[in-house]
Design an enzyme around this catalytic site. Structure first.
Site, PDB file in Angstrom:
ATOM      1  N   LYS A  86      -9.223  -1.636   6.500  1.00 15.45           N
ATOM      2  CA  LYS A  86      -7.793  -1.295   6.450  1.00 15.45           C
ATOM      3  C   LYS A  86      -7.657   0.226   6.375  1.00 15.45           C
ATOM      4  CE  LYS A  86      -3.524  -2.652   4.014  1.00 15.45           C
ATOM      5  NZ  LYS A  86      -2.974  -3.362   2.845  1.00 15.45           N
TER       6      LYS A  86
ATOM      7  N   SER B 217       0.963  -6.314   4.023  1.00 15.62           N
ATOM      8  CA  SER B 217       0.729  -5.161   4.873  1.00 15.62           C
ATOM      9  C   SER B 217      -0.573  -5.189   5.658  1.00 15.62           C
ATOM     10  CB  SER B 217       0.740  -3.910   4.004  1.00 15.62           C
ATOM     11  OG  SER B 217      -0.359  -3.923   3.099  1.00 15.62           O
TER      12      SER B 217
ATOM     13  N   SER C 113      -0.491  -8.365  -0.082  1.00 11.39           N
ATOM     14  CA  SER C 113      -0.882  -7.815   1.220  1.00 11.39           C
ATOM     15  C   SER C 113      -2.246  -8.254   1.736  1.00 11.39           C
ATOM     16  CB  SER C 113      -0.830  -6.290   1.186  1.00 11.39           C
ATOM     17  OG  SER C 113       0.506  -5.857   1.200  1.00 11.39           O
TER      18      SER C 113
END
Lengths: 502, 497
Positions: free
Chosen positions: B80, B155, B179
């Site tokens: 990420k 996210s 997330s």
């Protein structure tokens, strides 16, 4: 910016108003590393060479508390007779400024590590207790240099240079409670408080507290209230008052300025003021129309600090004798007046004198040399007494040489001069320069004979019984021997030669 | 020939260790897959081809020299874009960090490298991890591999989409309010939010410091456990990091025995707003746990009703402070510096241009909530709710070993559907937020497809803090039972891209 200020005389101001002060002192701790990262705190490094992701506030970086910083804070708290929090947190103080990398300062808010203390200070023989509100831990900001403006401040500058070496250096902020009742002595009390605090910090060994290096910085809050009224007036906050003398002057100036405004029917605006070293005045900075909102909240990146009680007691037990107590003890031991002790303190001579006594010198002799000849020389060369290139042991040796009669005061001064010039230890200097007192009768006898021969008139007077005139011949002998003669023995010989009883 | 991109991480590592394939071959297969399909999915913001191949070569070199390889050596991973990577761009999905090359590795990045894990690149995300759909990325949305017109969750939508589209067998996410878990749920993958403090936050760009937690994402429970073990552990650079041994997660994932385990169904996670098919699959899972020998009871956590409200005060408050450093002075975007403007003006223009609408909304919310005069009513009250939620959990965990719920009330919604309705978007995290507020460990794993839309549904398991291993024990049991029932892993049913 206000260019000139109406002032009333200090006496008139004090006749009508009672000053109330609040002092905020920031002390940079002398830890090896910064408060929240491992960067060095060494002064004088090239700009931005002592930085890392954490003290630069790079995305993703996190703080870790410096344990030595916490220990120093606890020591300061204990020395200021504070309570030490059993549990406290850091808090974020949010505001934007380019020299603050995260745009928040990691500080403490409603949970300071130390609170509710006091520091006694002596002003003209009177003891004044300054109450301490709190001492808390925080980090310093970086340093901005604003280039191209008229004022050196950010407004009007063409560009600004930022050095983050200072960002994250541990600070302890010590805040007093309102100081009331100092009256006309307010400026002296403020100065004495900052001076005492500096001595204390130095004695604790947590910082060198050199104000000229910015290691200790002072903000002076001042308000006046009409005499007899309880309620405090509106205060001004004079920032960065960074010498003892300036603290005194800033308080004095603000008292006179406030009195002029209030006396003229005006009101004091709550504002930040800048202090000017050149003339001791202050000028308006930014006006605080409403209290600035720093949006404090507990720092989520750090765990609470919970100093164990046993540890706090251990630290308390290791505190050194505090400066004021020590001064009182030494003053009693040395048998000197308050005034004399104050002079010793002002000259920064306490530690050198104590060390010289420890090296074997009598107290009065140690004090005499440090406060006399050495203080004069330090003053001439503009250095601190403690920075003179002479050791306490060397001064003690000079005292010993005087005591045993090898040196008189004049020769001793020459020996000291030579030691300061790097010519070696006192004994080497005496040897090399041939400075020992001449008391050997044959060498001295020749000089005495010469003096008598050269001053027949004086000799006659002495023969006629005017023994006091012998002083002139002793003087001639001393001159001829470049001060190395034993004056007492020379006098004996003169009287002997002239057949007079002394 | 085996398609190297369809293997699990454990299988891949075994094949590399035995010499059946090489780390370089595995890396190339995945880089080829990315090149072939990521234009459609948009899981990656940056592909580090050179770095990945160099890391793979290093693993092969170690093996050639007979050195011992770690359990995930040579396995590719999608990271990420919120973790700093030395020399490789890190944007956090924001324009404000466009072009920033961090000078340092996050602790997690370093641990991945030390484990011989091959970082393929950085994945797309909602800007600063604020969002539940990845639509808030400044670099465009990511598609859900099950249906590219739908959101992959957020996210961490880039990471979940990379897994579900077989572009990587492992990924890293961060979970502030869901997330990791919500993207896992809507893409039919596995995601774990470890106990707060289990994985170092050093080098993870902060959104909400007291809630943020990095964690493993994978296609199987065992793979997630292996990755969990590789990234967890105490870090002296993160003061909030737990100084205790990592729970035995891999052992738990290999056992998968839930007999006698007490499972609590949270009563409050049902009712209005929950899609029928989601509840159907959830009830199947509960039934399945009973069949596997677990003792299932209903528990009540009344304060959970206030979790979303408390979260949307705490997270914005912390973010308003955390994001203050993006001022255009030291790194990243700088706007309007034409020589005539003051630093303050440039900072203002930079933040105006660099932050997206959701980030601005939260900075303003947080600034307001922390303001003098409002602090007690907003931030202060939210902290009290947080304490109440923690107590609800403590009470519940006095009765049961784990709690279960749907991970998210609905399956993947179409891109654009909730973009203009922040409240609707926030509801996606209704079930995941309590675990963040209390700091517990939680997992989402696939429990089937919703009959009405054929999209994956996630089962959430919540364990007490420091008992992360329970997630893997329950997760492995459920995964094995479902895989046996379906005859194959759920992702086999996803369309081929």
């Amino acid at each position: 910016m206000t260019v000139t200020e109406d002032l009333v005389s200090y006496e008139d101001a004090l006749a009508a108003f009672d000053p109330v002060m609040g002092l905020e002192v920031h002390v940079e701790l002398g830890t090896k590393t910064k408060m929240f990262c491992g960067c060095s705190t060494e002064l004088g490094a090239p700009p931005n060479s002592q930085t890392c992701p954490t003290c630069l506030g790079l995305p993703g970086s996190l703080p870790v508390v410096n344990a030595v910083g916490v220990e120093s804070a606890v020591k300061i708290g204990l020395a200021l007779n504070c309570e030490i929090a059993e549990w406290c947190r850091f808090a974020r103080k949010n505001y934007f400024y380019p020299d603050m990398p995260k745009n928040f300062q990691t500080s403490q808010y409603d949970e300071p590590i130390a609170f509710n203390g006091y520091l006694d200070v002596d002003v003209e023989g009177e003891t004044f207790r300054v109450e301490i509100e709190r001492a808390h831990m925080e980090e310093d900001t970086g340093k901005s240099t604003h280039v191209g403006g008229a004022t050196g401040r950010i407004h009007g500058a063409q560009h600004s240079l930022l050095d983050y070496n200072r960002a994250g250096i541990p600070l302890i902020e010590i805040v007093t409670k309102p100081i009331v009742g100092a009256g006309a002595k307010a400026p002296e009390v403020a100065k004495a408080y900052v001076a005492e605090l500096r001595e204390l910090i130095k004695a604790l060994g947590v910082s060198e507290a050199r104000m000229e290096m910015g290691q200790m910085r002072c903000d002076v809050n001042l308000s006046l209230r009409p005499i007899g009224r309880e309620k405090f007036g509106t205060r001004s906050e004079t920032k960065n008052v960074n010498s003892l003398r300036s603290v005194e002057r800033a308080v004095r100036f603000e008292i006179q300025r406030h009195a002029a405004v209030l006396g003229g029917g005006g009101t004091i605006v709550q504002e930040t003021r800048h202090f000017h070293e050149e003339d001791g005045s202050t000028t308006s900075g930014r006006i605080k129309e409403e209290a600035e909102d720093y949006r404090y909240f507990p720092e989520p990146d750090l765990v609470p600090v919970a100093p164990a009680r046993e540890w706090v007691e251990e630290l308390r037990a290791t505190l050194p004798e505090l400066p004021r107590v020590r001064r009182q003890r030494l003053q009693a031991e040395w048998g000197i007046s308050d005034h004399e002790m104050q002079s010793v303190l002002n000259a920064g001579a306490i530690d050198p004198i104590v060390a010289t006594i420890d090296a074997g010198a009598p107290a009065d002799q140690a004090r005499k040399w440090w406060m006399g000849e050495l203080a004069r020389r330090a003053n001439e060369s503009g250095t601190e007494l403690s920075a003179l290139p002479i050791t306490a042991a060397q001064v003690a040796r000079v005292c010993a040489l005087v005591a045993e009669g090898t040196l008189n005061d004049k020769l001793a001064r020459q020996v000291i001069e030579a030691v300061l010039l790097g010519e070696g230890d006192p004994d080497q200097v005496v040897e090399q320069r041939g400075l020992a007192i001449v008391s050997d009768d044959s060498a001295l006898g020749a000089a005495v004979d010469e003096a008598i021969a050269a001053n027949p008139g004086v000799a006659d007077k002495i023969r006629d019984g005017k023994v006091a005139a012998a002083g002139a011949l002793v003087g001639a002998v001393m001159k001829a021997t470049r001060g190395q003669a034993d004056a007492a023995r020379a006098r004996e010989l003169i009287l002997e030669r002239l057949g007079v009883q002394g | 020939m085996t398609d190297l991109t369809r293997l699990t991480a454990a299988e891949t590592a075994a094949k590399i260790a035995s010499g059946e394939t090489s780390a370089v071959e595995v890396a190339k297969a995945h880089l080829d897959r990315i090149a072939a399909i990521d234009e459609k999915v948009h899981a990656f913001l940056h592909v580090d081809t050179e770095g990945a191949l160099a890391a793979a070569r290093a693993v092969d070199g170690k093996r050639a020299k007979g050195e011992k390889l770690g359990p995930l050596a040579g396995v590719p991973l999608a990271l990420k874009d919120i973790f700093t990577t030395e020399g490789v761009p890190t944007t956090v999905g924001s324009k404000i960090l466009e072009g920033w090359i961090p000078p340092y590795d996050a602790t997690l990045t370093r641990k991945l490298k030390d484990a011989g894990i091959v970082i393929l690149g950085k994945t797309n995300m909602d800007e600063f991890a604020m969002g539940s759909s990845t639509e808030n990325s400044a670099y465009g949305p990511t598609g859900n591999p099950w249906d590219l017109t739908r959101i992959p969750g957020g996210s961490g939508g880039g990471s979940s989409a990379a897994l579900a589209s077989f572009q990587a067998p492992l990924a890293i996410g961060t979970d502030t309010g869901g997330s990791i878990r919500q993207p896992a749920a809507v893409t039919g993958t596995v995601g774990v939010k470890p106990t707060y403090g289990a994985v170092s936050r050093y080098g993870m760009v902060a959104f909400s410091s007291s809630l943020d937690q990095g964690g493993p994402c994978a296609r199987t429970v065992l793979d997630a456990a292996l990755l969990h073990e590789a990234i967890a552990g105490h870090d002296p650079l993160d003061s909030t990091s737990i100084d205790a041994p990592v729970p035995p997660v891999v052992e738990a994932a290999r056992s998968g025995d839930v007999r006698g385990l007490r499972v609590g169904v949270v009563k409050e996670f049902a009712g209005e707003g929950y899609q029928a098919g989601v509840m159907e699959r959830f009830n199947d899972s509960v039934e399945m746990l009973r069949e596997l020998g677990a003792e299932v009871v209903e528990v009540s956590c009344p304060s959970f009703t206030y979790a979303l409200a408390a979260y949307y005060l705490i997270a914005p408050s912390e973010c308003s402070s955390n994001l203050a450093r993006f001022d255009g002075l030291r790194y990243g975007l700088r706007t309007g510096d034409d020589g005539t403007r003051s630093a303050e003006e440039v900072t203002s223009l930079t933040r105006e241009a660099g932050f997206g609408p959701e980030v601005k909304r939260r900075i303003m919310l947080g600034t307001y909530a922390l303001s003098s005069g409002y602090y007690d009513a907003y931030y202060g009250s939210a902290q009290k709710v947080r304490t109440l939620i923690t107590r609800d959990f403590e009470r519940a965990f006095g009765e049961v070993d784990v709690l279960v719920s749907p991970t998210t009330p609905t399956t993947a919604f179409p891109i654009g559907e909730r973009a203009d309705d922040p409240m609707a978007m926030y509801l996606a995290d209704l079930c995941t937020i309590p675990a963040n507020l209390a700091g517990n460990a939680a997992m989402s794993l696939p429990c089937g497809l919703a009959p009405e839309d054929g999209l994956p549904v996630g089962l959430q398991i919540i364990a007490p803090a420091l008992a992360d291993d329970r997630l893997y024990r329950v997760g492995a049991a459920v995964e094995a039972a479902f895989t046996a029932r379906w005859g194959h892993p759920l992702l086999e049913e996803a369309p081929t891209l």
